[in-house]
Design an enzyme around this catalytic site. Sequence first.
Site, short mmCIF file in Angstrom:
data_model
loop_
_atom_site.label_atom_id
_atom_site.label_comp_id
_atom_site.label_asym_id
_atom_site.label_seq_id
_atom_site.Cartn_x
_atom_site.Cartn_y
_atom_site.Cartn_z
N GLU A 121 0.81 -1.09 0.08
CA GLU A 121 -0.08 0.06 -0.14
C GLU A 121 0.83 1.11 -0.13
O GLU A 121 0.66 2.23 -0.78
CB GLU A 121 -0.96 -0.09 1.20
N ARG A 131 5.04 34.90 -15.13
CA ARG A 131 4.60 36.06 -14.19
C ARG A 131 5.80 37.13 -13.87
O ARG A 131 6.98 36.58 -13.58
CB ARG A 131 4.29 35.18 -12.87
N GLN A 152 16.64 34.71 -7.67
CA GLN A 152 17.18 33.31 -7.04
C GLN A 152 16.47 32.54 -6.05
O GLN A 152 16.52 31.33 -6.21
CB GLN A 152 18.65 33.54 -6.60
#
Length: 381
Positions: free
Chosen positions: A243, A269, A280
């Site tokens: 799982e 943007r 940076q």
Amino acid sequence: MEFSWTEEQVRLRSGAVEFASRRLVDGVIERDRQGVFPRDLWDACAEFGLQGLLVPAEWNGAGQDLLSAVAVLEGIGYGALDNGLVFSVTAHAASCEGPLSAYGSPEQKDSWLPRLADGSAIGATGITEPDSGSDVFGLATSAEEAGGDWVLEGSKTFVTNGPVADVFLIYARTGGPGFTGITSFLVPRETAGLAVGPSMEKMGLRTSPMSQVFLEGCRVPATAVVGEVGSGAIVFNQTMDLERLLVMAPAIGVMERILERCVVHSRERKAGSVAIGKHQSIAHRIADMELQLESARLLLYRAAWQRMARGSATRESALAKLAVSEAYVAICRAAVQIFGGYGYIVDYQIERELRDALATTLYVGTSEIQKNLIAGLRGLG
Ligand SMILES: Cc1cc2nc3c(=O)[nH]c(=O)nc-3n(C[C@H](O)[C@H](O)[C@H](O)COP(=O)(O)OP(=O)(O)OC[C@H]3O[C@@H](n4cnc5c(N)ncnc54)[C@H](O)[C@@H]3O)c2cc1C
């Protein structure tokens, strides 16, 4: 050491991306808002073959190997936006089909696996109880022998798929305290004495239904035992190993998709006249996300490979689960920051990813429990 997928695995992964981006994208915002489980899309996943990926062909499954299943689930995570539905499918496959395939009797397999594989039946598992979560083998639900049957008493909580499940794998105490006193039982929903509580409203994964399950004088035949009486902890531990990998595999695809969105946004943007990606702090944040994704990916692939090659991968699957879930949360958190105010707005579909991601450090053993397991294998803790 070979790091590439086979041609067939590449084909499977891209088929999964195509299916998921076509079918598992629309309407998620509204479903998430309302907390609706999309049964029609569950059926679409089944038609695609998702629920039957690992089920042997003898019981109508695709009989895929684990690495190929990981490739498919990664592709699903990349293409889909409905993380809740995908979680419901992987929980069904890993925590119900998995132990049934490995430990079920021929009759149990014949009667449930074909239906679970084709999605016409939904599986769930109940081990967590109100007073035992991380302390999983401290469970108090009891099963007493009575005239050749077993009678279950107790309650389970946080049961994924509970409100819609047709069959439950229930772990109950049949012997003394601890590891050896636990047995797993297959309990159909209509069994007298089993009651499903109302849906529990969640922070994320809101299209995956969850509930409590109550067992009061719930009588099942001896043939309901999965594996041997007293072997429930072994069934559970083996199931957890699988799982941790199956449930986390889609997250690799989700992280890749989010990272790509962040790169595009950082280029496009502008703050003033400068693209934010020129700063940076943003560029390094992207590099950190890439490092988190790629290291988590390698751990997941290696654990799946080890389980296939050696049959067991407890340490590797714990490392992979820990790395993937923590990377997933970190990447979603970073994405909100990169998107600024838009990252906080529902329509941009970043905030939901963060809400969904947070669950991964809790289910299938919390991050702290994975660390306990890893350190425990070194004789610590
Ligand atoms: C979305 C979701 C789906 C789930 N699906 C299922 C399901 O289908 N079936 C099911 O049975 N359960 C399910 N669970 C339950 C899940 O497995 C438990 O929530 C989890 O095991 C933690 O148990 P708990 O919530 O009781 O927390 P607790 O055990 O109370 O833990 C609380 C905090 O204490 C920490 N802690 C506890 N013990 C230790 C320790 N020994 N060392 C260090 N830290 C510790 C934990 O890490 C955690 O931070 C699901 C949970 C979620 C959120």
